[in-house]
Design an enzyme around this catalytic site. Structure first.
Site, PDB file in Angstrom:
ATOM      1  N   GLU A 130      42.600  40.445  26.941  1.00 35.30           N
ATOM      2  CA  GLU A 130      44.013  40.137  26.739  1.00 35.30           C
ATOM      3  C   GLU A 130      44.820  41.434  26.756  1.00 35.30           C
ATOM      4  OE1 GLU A 130      44.518  37.840  23.190  1.00 35.30           O
ATOM      5  OE2 GLU A 130      43.130  36.255  23.832  1.00 35.30           O
ATOM      6  N   PRO A 131      46.145  41.336  26.872  1.00 36.94           N
ATOM      7  CA  PRO A 131      46.966  42.551  26.854  1.00 36.94           C
ATOM      8  C   PRO A 131      46.710  43.439  25.634  1.00 36.94           C
ATOM      9  CG  PRO A 131      48.281  40.697  27.589  1.00 36.94           C
ATOM     10  CD  PRO A 131      46.953  40.140  27.164  1.00 36.94           C
ATOM     11  N   PHE A 159      43.654  41.039  33.538  1.00 45.10           N
ATOM     12  CA  PHE A 159      42.594  41.713  34.300  1.00 45.10           C
ATOM     13  C   PHE A 159      41.373  40.808  34.491  1.00 45.10           C
ATOM     14  CE2 PHE A 159      44.775  45.511  32.376  1.00 45.10           C
ATOM     15  CZ  PHE A 159      45.374  45.928  33.557  1.00 45.10           C
ATOM     16  N   GLY A 340      41.206  67.188  55.129  1.00 44.72           N
ATOM     17  CA  GLY A 340      42.352  66.299  55.302  1.00 44.72           C
ATOM     18  C   GLY A 340      41.979  64.917  55.779  1.00 44.72           C
ATOM     19  N   GLU A 363      34.303  46.371  32.364  1.00 49.66           N
ATOM     20  CA  GLU A 363      33.043  46.004  31.704  1.00 49.66           C
ATOM     21  C   GLU A 363      32.513  47.124  30.804  1.00 49.66           C
ATOM     22  OE1 GLU A 363      30.079  43.686  33.527  1.00 49.66           O
ATOM     23  OE2 GLU A 363      31.399  42.886  35.068  1.00 49.66           O
TER      24      GLU A 363
END
Length: 389
Positions: A130-131, A159, A340, A363
């Site tokens: 959760e948030p 997520f 590059g 995880e």
């Protein structure tokens, strides 16, 4: 002490290696071209076609029990397979798998959720984060209150892997605030048509998680997976199902990346000499080779312990921590070797650079792994001598 693979393990490993080289890697250039056009690199139909081809050859449900149509292989074989799959950035996995906690479903639930998930006709997701409750899973606030023979779920998850594609969710909610994680969290199987919705979360990598929103979502009492109040135990079983698999896939990526780096170093000439002759490059290759070999044995040791019914949690945490840190260091070196060009999206190095960064977060973050490892040692649950004692 035998460090070799059995004939069966070697045969399976070699088949997967050939499959990845012949069927999966050829899709890479096409995937990169599509992603540069901001399109999806590999479509679900293309991945399904690969899975069907593998199933025809008998590769289906690697760790799924034979009673449910799978191969019933152990942790070491699963790790060997994951290493080979990690050699390509194409997000391919063999079909026929289901979340381990779905096997705790009753007979009716297995017919409705487990069997279709194994067959690929349904898609699940696991929702505990959760948030305000990531590493601290005990802090979840999503609630479920009982009204007669129904439960009403409210809250938000974030997520969630597969949350945008799933048609049902294993969601964890507080059903007894007084008990909390100690007997007051329950897992519910909730179909999407019950009313929950998903919202995509944009990330720096190709991983596309979701936020899930539950607003007065009603489910019957029969939707409980396992026992009422015992959901946190299921959640920990899911989280601990195989942390060795994450660094295993990263290990395959690192092998391929270093091979790419060496090939480039042999061909890239500066000041009249291939950069492979430069000590700076040689040390990058040497350090990476040492770390890859160390990670290989951390991963396989953890898997070996799982197969023998030993407590593998400490070994898995060590492999997860080491793998996340070293994979990021290795991909950074390989990008540097390419100069590059490594920074462009013409090559997959930049893509792997973004993807492997996630390994240190999901995880179980690096910090959580360190906390787990140290706590086990300090409390006497593990020894610095390892499982050999």
């Amino acid at each position: 002490m035998d460090f070799d693979l059995s004939a069966e393990e070697r045969e399976i490993r070699d088949w997967v290696r050939t499959f990845v080289r012949r069927e999966v890697m050829p899709l890479e250039q096409q995937a990169l071209e599509r992603e540069r056009r901001h399109e999806r690199g590999i479509t679900p139909d293309e991945l399904k076609a690969l899975q069907d081809k593998a199933r025809t050859a008998g590769f289906f449900g690697i760790q799924t029990p034979e009673s449910h149509g799978g191969m019933g292989q152990g942790a070491v074989v699963a790790a060997l397979i994951e290493i080979e799959l990690g050699r390509s950035f194409v997000p391919f996995r063999f079909a026929g798998e289901a979340d381990n906690i779905l096997f705790s479903a009753n007979e009716e639930q297995q017919e409705r959720y487990l069997v279709p998930t194994i067959e690929g006709t349904r898609r699940s997701c696991f929702a505990i984060t959760e948030p305000g409750a990531g590493s601290d899973a005990r802090a979840i606030r999503t609630s479920a209150r009982r009204e007669g023979d129904e439960w009403v779920i409210n809250g938000e998850k974030t997520f969630i892997t597969g949350g945008n594609e799933a048609d049902f969710v294993m969601v964890f909610a507080v059903t007894d605030k007084e008990k909390g994680a100690d007997g007051g969290v329950t897992c519910f199987l909730v179909d999407r048509d019950r009313g929950w919705r998903s919202e995509p979360i944009d990330t720096m990598g190709e991983w596309g998680p979701a936020a899930l929103v539950f607003e007065d979502v009603r489910v019957p009492h029969s939707a409980i997976l396992g026992e009422e109040g015992r959901g946190f135990e299921l959640a920990m079983r899911w989280i601990g199902k195989g942390r060795y698999m994450l660094p295993a896939r990263a290990l395959g990526s690192c092998e391929r990346l270093v091979e790419m780096g060496m090939e480039h170093a042999r061909n890239r000439v500066t000041f009249g000499q291939a950069i492979a002759e430069r000590q700076a490059i040689q040390w990058m290759v040497a350090d990476s080779a040492v770390e890859i070999e160390a990670l290989r044995w951390l991963v396989l040791t953890a898997a070996w312990q799982v197969d023998r019914g030993l407590d593998s949690r400490q070994s898995q945490s060590i492999a997860k921590l080491y793998g996340g840190i070293k994979a990021n260091e290795i991909v950074d070196r390989v990008l540097q070797i390419h100069g590059g060009m490594g920074y462009t999206r013409e090559l997959p190095v930049e893509r792997w650079y973004r993807e492997l960064r996630l390994l240190r977060i999901y995880e179980g973050t690096d910090e959580i792994q360190r906390r787990t490892i140290a706590r086990n040692l300090l409390r006497g649950h593990a020894s610095v001598r390892g499982h050999l004692g």
